[in-house]
Scaffold this motif. Structure first.
Motif, short mmCIF file in Angstrom:
data_model
loop_
_atom_site.label_atom_id
_atom_site.label_comp_id
_atom_site.label_asym_id
_atom_site.label_seq_id
_atom_site.Cartn_x
_atom_site.Cartn_y
_atom_site.Cartn_z
N LYS A 99 3.85 1.90 2.70
CA LYS A 99 3.17 2.01 3.99
C LYS A 99 3.67 0.90 4.92
O LYS A 99 3.68 -0.28 4.54
CB LYS A 99 1.66 1.86 3.78
CG LYS A 99 0.84 2.09 5.03
CD LYS A 99 -0.64 2.03 4.72
CE LYS A 99 -1.50 2.28 5.95
NZ LYS A 99 -2.94 2.23 5.64
N GLU A 119 -4.61 2.73 -4.15
CA GLU A 119 -3.49 2.82 -3.22
C GLU A 119 -2.67 1.54 -3.15
O GLU A 119 -1.56 1.54 -2.63
CB GLU A 119 -3.99 3.17 -1.82
CG GLU A 119 -4.63 4.56 -1.74
CD GLU A 119 -5.03 4.92 -0.32
OE1 GLU A 119 -4.90 4.03 0.56
OE2 GLU A 119 -5.47 6.05 -0.10
N SER A 162 2.54 -3.10 5.25
CA SER A 162 1.66 -3.51 4.14
C SER A 162 2.37 -4.30 3.06
O SER A 162 1.72 -4.86 2.17
CB SER A 162 1.01 -2.27 3.51
OG SER A 162 1.98 -1.48 2.85
N ALA A 221 2.22 4.85 0.80
CA ALA A 221 2.21 5.89 1.82
C ALA A 221 2.58 7.19 1.12
O ALA A 221 3.74 7.40 0.76
CB ALA A 221 3.20 5.57 2.94
N ASP A 248 0.85 -1.19 0.00
CA ASP A 248 0.00 0.00 0.00
C ASP A 248 0.89 1.24 0.00
O ASP A 248 1.92 1.28 0.69
CB ASP A 248 -0.92 0.01 1.23
CG ASP A 248 -1.95 -1.10 1.19
OD1 ASP A 248 -2.25 -1.58 0.07
OD2 ASP A 248 -2.43 -1.50 2.26
#
Length: 571
Positions: free
Chosen positions: A255, A219, A258, A209, A207
């Motif tokens: 992220k 995302e 993730s 960030a 994901d």
């Protein structure tokens, strides 16, 4: 030769009676060498200028062709003749693991030449003393088993920023983003995967960030290496949009928690917290980049590693029992080249000539849309001179009695199993086949039916000029013997219209034996109401005083198709 500071420059001052020593002569050489090398570095950069191709001559050896380069200190590296070396005999090649990528590097080197007796030293020492009479400017070839840090490559941070998301002996994952973008701009982030040949397939998912940036396609980003490919490098483009606010800094990375990164059956631990930083600015990005370049300090412009080298090749190795074989050689993997001004001028001129030639060709785009019954048809034509693009936007009423309209469709006419056709007394084979009645959807009245022979299915009127399919108008046999020859039976096409039924029938006459089981006919039905509301067959072309938009559009498209126009874009 150690890394030295080129400036300030000092040169000898000569005067009558001056005692010249070794230091004076060395200072004389250093003055001219340092000036030339600094100009090399600032004006030309560093990298391969010509030659130096790396070729695998057998499973364990490579050959480096003759060529020239400039290193990060501005020193010229010349390879005067080809040299062949065994990888395992080169400096830096270890014997611990063979399933990997190694990098063949070249660096500047100096060697003493022509040893002579030193008379001066013999006066203070009893043993015989010798010194080299010449210094040979040479080179050194060696192996590095780790890829370089992206920030150490020449001008690496000028236009882009690259961060290492993951790195080990078998895989490296890099993220590259531009340094500057404009507010609201769409731009691409590049994910690059570098792996060894024997490593397993890559699966990478995480994901995003992001701050002040938006991932257009969601995302979550996922890359899965294709099963049918076996490459050592892959690239993936991710579309991003910048925030609409100017003079702010955006960032993008992974992220925490993730990321899923697998290499074959191995689960890898991606813990990198590095993120790419992007400045969102107003104005020209190119001007800002050039401004950054010219404002570099002299020290920063001449900055170089303590032991600079040029990466000539990435060599992929495969482990074969207790030894290895060279599987692949990739030239200058990090793009370290030097282009002289004459080459750049010629490349720019060639590109301009290509653009000029391209703009001399007409590119057509067509769009057909439906409007409510009773609304007049509209034809909008725009021409972009810069790109030589002709756009045709045609609005057609949805149809009905007394309203001008066009309908199109296809019909498949079976000709199997008639693959053997009797020959007439004149020596020409022929047999006819017919379709059922086809409702054209324009209601009762006279219509104009236009037919063509089609190689593949086209389901929309606006697609009849698609360059990915072929529709043959008139006699298709004129293309025989050329690259445009149709892979279709030799047929003649006829139509029968039934005005009171609002239908028609298509017939084909097969001119010779064929193994085809059917032929596909594309048809267009056209009608237009006169002033009394009666359907009438219009003239195809121009009318006195005012051009009918449907006639003009239909004629233009037919003429374009007959002339072999191939539009690049179709909506």
């Amino acid at each position: 030769m150690k890394k030295t500071r080129y400036y300030p420059f000092e040169r000898n001052r000569y005067f009558y009676g001056k005692l010249l020593t070794v230091r004076d002569f060395e200072s004389e050489q250093k003055y001219f060498n340092d000036k030339r090398r600094m100009m090399n570095r600032l004006l030309h950069g560093s990298g391969v200028m010509t030659g130096l191709q790396v070729i695998a001559v057998d499973d364990k050896s490579v050959s480096v062709e003759m060529g020239a380069a400039i290193d990060a200190l501005g020193r010229e590296i010349i390879v005067p003749s080809p040299v062949t070396l065994k990888l395992s005999m080169m400096d830096g090649f270890t014997n611990n693991e063979y399933a990997k990528n190694v990098y063949l590097c070249i660096a500047y080197d100096e060697k003493g030449k022509e040893p002579v007796h030193s008379v001066a030293n013999s006066t203070v020492r009893s043993d015989e003393i010798s010194e080299y009479n010449r210094v040979l400017e040479s080179y050194r070839l060696f192996i590095r088993e780790d890829a370089p840090d992206p920030s150490q490559l020449p001008l690496a941070e000028l236009t882009d920023q690259t961060v290492v998301l993951y790195q080990d002996a078998q895989l490296r994952v890099l993220q590259t983003t531009p340094r500057y973008v404009n507010p609201g701009q769409l731009f691409e982030m590049t994910l690059r995967f570098e792996k060894t040949l024997q490593a397993g397939k890559i699966l990478f998912q995480y994901d995003v960030a992001a701050d002040r940036l938006e991932a257009i396609n969601g995302e979550t980003i996922q890359f899965m290496e294709p099963q049918e490919l076996q490459e050592t490098e892959y690239e993936m483009k991710v579309l991003l949009r910048a925030d609409s606010t100017a003079s702010v800094k955006g960032s993008i990375g992974v992220k925490p928690g993730s990321a899923v990164l697998r290499l074959g059956d191995r689960q890898l631990d991606l813990t990198s917290k590095d993120a790419g930083e992007i400045q969102i600015i107003m104005g020209s990005v190119a001007d800002r980049l050039m401004d950054d370049f010219v404002k570099h300090s002299l020290e920063a412009s001449l900055d170089a590693p303590s032991e600079p080298c040029i990466y000539l090749a990435r060599i992929g190795l495969l482990q074969m029992g207790p030894t290895y074989v060279i599987e692949r050689v990739e030239q200058v993997p990090f793009g370290e080249y030097v282009y002289n001004s004459s080459v750049m001028h010629r490349l720019q001129k060639a590109e301009q000539d290509r653009v000029d030639t391209a703009t001399g060709q007409l590119i057509t785009k067509s769009k057909v849309r439906s409007v409510a019954p009773g609304q007049p048809p509209e034809l909008k034509v725009e021409f972009d001179k810069a790109s030589s693009e002709l756009s045709v936007d045609l609005s057609i009423p949805t149809g009905g009695m007394g309203i001008a309209g066009i309908r199109t469709g296809t019909v498949d006419i079976a000709i199997a199993p008639f693959t053997k056709i009797s020959v007439s007394p004149f020596g020409k084979a022929a047999k006819s086949f017919f379709s059922g009645e086809i409702a054209h959807g324009l209601g009762e009245g006279n219509v104009l039916i236009v037919t063509s022979l089609e190689e593949s299915s086209i389901d929309a009127f606006s697609d009849m000029l698609s360059s990915s399919d072929r529709v043959y108008y008139g006699a298709a046999d004129v293309f025989k013997g050329s690259e445009f020859e149709p892979d279709l039976p030799d047929v003649q096409i006829g139509t029968i219209a039934y005005p009171q039924k609002g239908t028609f029938r298509v017939g084909v006459k097969v001119q010779q034996g064929t193994e085809a089981s059917n032929v596909r006919i594309r048809w267009w039905a056209y009608t237009q109401a006169d002033s009394a509301g009666n359907a009438a067959i219009p003239e195809i072309g121009f009318k006195k005083g005012k051009e009918d938009p449907i006639d003009a559009a239909f004629s233009a498209m037919m003429e374009a198709a007959s002339a072999g126009s191939k539009p690049e874009e179709q909506e």
